[in-house]
Design a protein around this motif. Structure first.
Motif, short mmCIF file in Angstrom:
data_model
loop_
_atom_site.label_atom_id
_atom_site.label_comp_id
_atom_site.label_asym_id
_atom_site.label_seq_id
_atom_site.Cartn_x
_atom_site.Cartn_y
_atom_site.Cartn_z
N LYS A 1 0.83 -1.31 -0.01
CA LYS A 1 -0.12 -0.02 -0.11
C LYS A 1 0.85 1.26 0.02
N PHE A 2 2.10 1.03 0.52
CA PHE A 2 3.09 2.44 0.42
C PHE A 2 4.06 2.18 -0.88
N VAL A 3 4.56 0.94 -1.20
CA VAL A 3 5.31 0.74 -2.09
C VAL A 3 4.86 1.02 -3.46
N ILE A 4 3.62 0.73 -3.69
CA ILE A 4 2.95 0.81 -5.12
C ILE A 4 3.20 2.37 -5.41
N PRO A 5 2.31 3.18 -4.72
CA PRO A 5 2.20 4.65 -5.12
C PRO A 5 3.52 5.24 -4.83
N PHE A 6 4.43 4.92 -3.98
CA PHE A 6 5.77 5.54 -3.72
C PHE A 6 6.68 5.23 -5.12
N VAL A 7 6.73 4.01 -5.61
CA VAL A 7 7.60 3.75 -6.67
C VAL A 7 7.05 4.48 -7.96
N ILE A 8 5.82 4.23 -7.88
CA ILE A 8 5.20 5.08 -9.08
C ILE A 8 5.63 6.50 -9.36
N GLY A 9 5.38 7.25 -8.00
CA GLY A 9 5.70 8.46 -7.90
C GLY A 9 7.30 8.68 -8.21
N ALA A 10 8.12 8.03 -7.48
CA ALA A 10 9.47 7.92 -7.60
C ALA A 10 9.85 8.13 -9.28
N ALA A 11 9.40 6.94 -10.05
CA ALA A 11 9.78 6.72 -11.10
C ALA A 11 9.23 7.92 -12.22
N ALA A 12 7.96 8.43 -11.85
CA ALA A 12 7.34 9.70 -12.54
C ALA A 12 8.14 10.92 -12.12
N GLY A 13 8.61 11.38 -11.03
CA GLY A 13 9.47 12.30 -10.58
C GLY A 13 11.03 12.08 -11.21
N LEU A 14 11.28 10.82 -11.19
CA LEU A 14 12.75 10.71 -12.23
C LEU A 14 12.73 11.12 -13.36
N ILE A 15 11.51 10.40 -14.19
CA ILE A 15 11.49 10.71 -15.58
C ILE A 15 11.05 11.98 -16.09
N THR A 16 10.01 12.48 -15.54
CA THR A 16 9.31 13.71 -15.75
C THR A 16 10.32 14.78 -15.39
N PHE A 17 10.86 14.87 -14.28
CA PHE A 17 11.72 16.07 -13.73
C PHE A 17 12.98 16.21 -14.17
N SER A 18 13.71 15.06 -14.69
CA SER A 18 15.15 14.85 -14.92
C SER A 18 15.46 15.89 -15.94
N SER A 19 14.79 16.13 -17.02
CA SER A 19 15.25 17.28 -18.17
C SER A 19 14.88 18.73 -17.73
N ILE A 20 13.82 18.86 -16.81
CA ILE A 20 13.68 20.08 -15.99
C ILE A 20 14.57 20.45 -15.19
N ILE A 21 15.16 19.65 -14.31
CA ILE A 21 16.14 19.90 -13.29
C ILE A 21 17.41 19.98 -14.13
N ASN A 22 17.88 19.36 -15.13
CA ASN A 22 19.04 19.67 -15.86
C ASN A 22 19.09 20.93 -16.53
N TYR A 23 17.85 21.37 -17.16
CA TYR A 23 17.55 22.60 -17.31
C TYR A 23 17.79 23.87 -16.60
N LEU A 24 17.37 23.48 -15.47
CA LEU A 24 17.57 24.52 -14.42
C LEU A 24 18.87 24.34 -13.77
N LEU A 25 19.66 23.27 -13.64
CA LEU A 25 20.89 23.49 -13.22
C LEU A 25 21.96 24.10 -14.27
N THR A 26 21.56 23.84 -15.51
CA THR A 26 22.34 24.55 -16.42
C THR A 26 22.26 25.94 -16.66
N ASN A 27 21.06 26.54 -16.46
CA ASN A 27 20.62 28.09 -16.43
C ASN A 27 20.47 28.66 -15.23
N PHE A 28 20.00 28.04 -14.33
CA PHE A 28 19.60 28.76 -13.08
C PHE A 28 20.35 27.85 -11.88
#
Length: 295
Positions: free
Chosen positions: A54-81
């Motif tokens: 009950k904890f693992v499934i939503p947490f892992v899905i969220g972690a994967a979503a955060g990793l995949i979705t925000f990796s390019s955004i974070i990379n852009y922010l770290l490069t420019n800001f």
């Protein structure tokens, strides 16, 4: 339903953290209030997997979503800001410190010598580590092609150390791998998997990837399990001692993060510093209010 959504959002926060060099996943788990639950889940999952799923499934899905979705955004922010981006995460650490402090300091008395040592020594250790120069590898492919059994054993123990660092608040697993000198080898091997997928018959590439990721992965699993069990025992039997150490690590991590070259890689200017002040205060406010509700 509310807890499911919260676990999913916690997973997203954890996944985003893994895209930010130098920021500890354990620290974010403390900030968002799911550190103890994460430790318990890792240690006791197979004892009652229905309960922990009950904890693992939503947490892992969220972690994967955060990793995949925000990796390019974070990379852009770290490069420019990079400065306002990184000081936001530093603000998250600073904002949670008063709540950890309240778990250690009893009203009406000073810290004991033991509590002071448990705070100061981890803090100084982390500050010292931040001054160490990471070992660099100029050509990961050359190193991987010449890997011996002894080096594979070294990779195993490196994985154990990195995993232990990963679950400790304030300590970055990626920075530990940099210090040891295998970060670039590990990331090169992971990135090579996509080439293997395109040519699954490439036995040589498969062997090279396996020689790195198998011992390293096994070390991470073993190290993670050992460290989470140790932390759980400490939280259960030595609650104040554990939070004294965590407090020292968090204070030390603020210093270490400000020393990280990534913070300044996009340069400094009056607008960036001004934006950094705003993002730092925002991070402080968010973590302080989260900590008030969850710690």
């Amino acid at each position: 339903m509310i807890k499911l959504i919260r676990d999913f959002l916690n997973g997203i926060a954890f996944g985003i953290t893994e895209t930010v060099p130098g920021v500890s996943g354990g620290t974010i788990a403390i900030v968002f209030g799911f550190y103890a639950e994460l430790i318990e889940t890792v240690n006791h999952f197979f004892e009652d997997y229905r309960k922990y799923l009950k904890f693992v499934i939503p947490f892992v899905i969220g972690a994967a979503a955060g990793l995949i979705t925000f990796s390019s955004i974070i990379n852009y922010l770290l490069t420019n800001f990079s400065f306002p981006t990184m000081v936001f995460f530093i603000g998250l650490v600073v904002g949670i410190i008063p709540h950890i402090y309240s778990k250690v300091k009893e009203p009406g008395r000073w810290f004991t010598a033991k509590e002071t040592a448990l705070i100061v020594l981890p803090m100084l250790a982390l500050m010292l580590i931040s001054h160490l120069k990471p070992v660099t590898v100029t050509d990961p492919a050359t190193v991987i092609s010449g890997i011996t059994l002894a080096y594979m054993i070294f990779l195993f123990f490196s994985g154990m150390i990195a995993a232990a660092a990963l679950v400790m608040p304030g300590v970055s697993g990626s920075f530990v791998l940099l210090l040891i000198g295998i970060y670039h080898i590990a990331t090169y091997s992971v990135s090579s998997i996509r080439h293997l997928v395109l040519d699954i018959t490439n036995v040589s590439l498969m062997t090279d990837i396996g020689k790195v990721l198998v011992p390293l992965g096994l070390g991470i699993v073993v190290g993670g399990l050992l460290m989470t069990r140790l932390i759980e025992k400490l939280l259960q039997n030595h609650h104040k001692t554990t939070y004294s150490i965590i407090l020292g690590l968090l204070i030390g991590s603020v210093y270490a993060l400000f020393r990280d070259p990534i913070v300044y890689q996009s340069g400094l200017s009056v607008p960036l510093v001004g934006a950094g002040v705003v993002t730092f205060l925002l991070g402080c406010v968010i973590s302080y209010h989260l900590g008030k509700k969850r710690l």
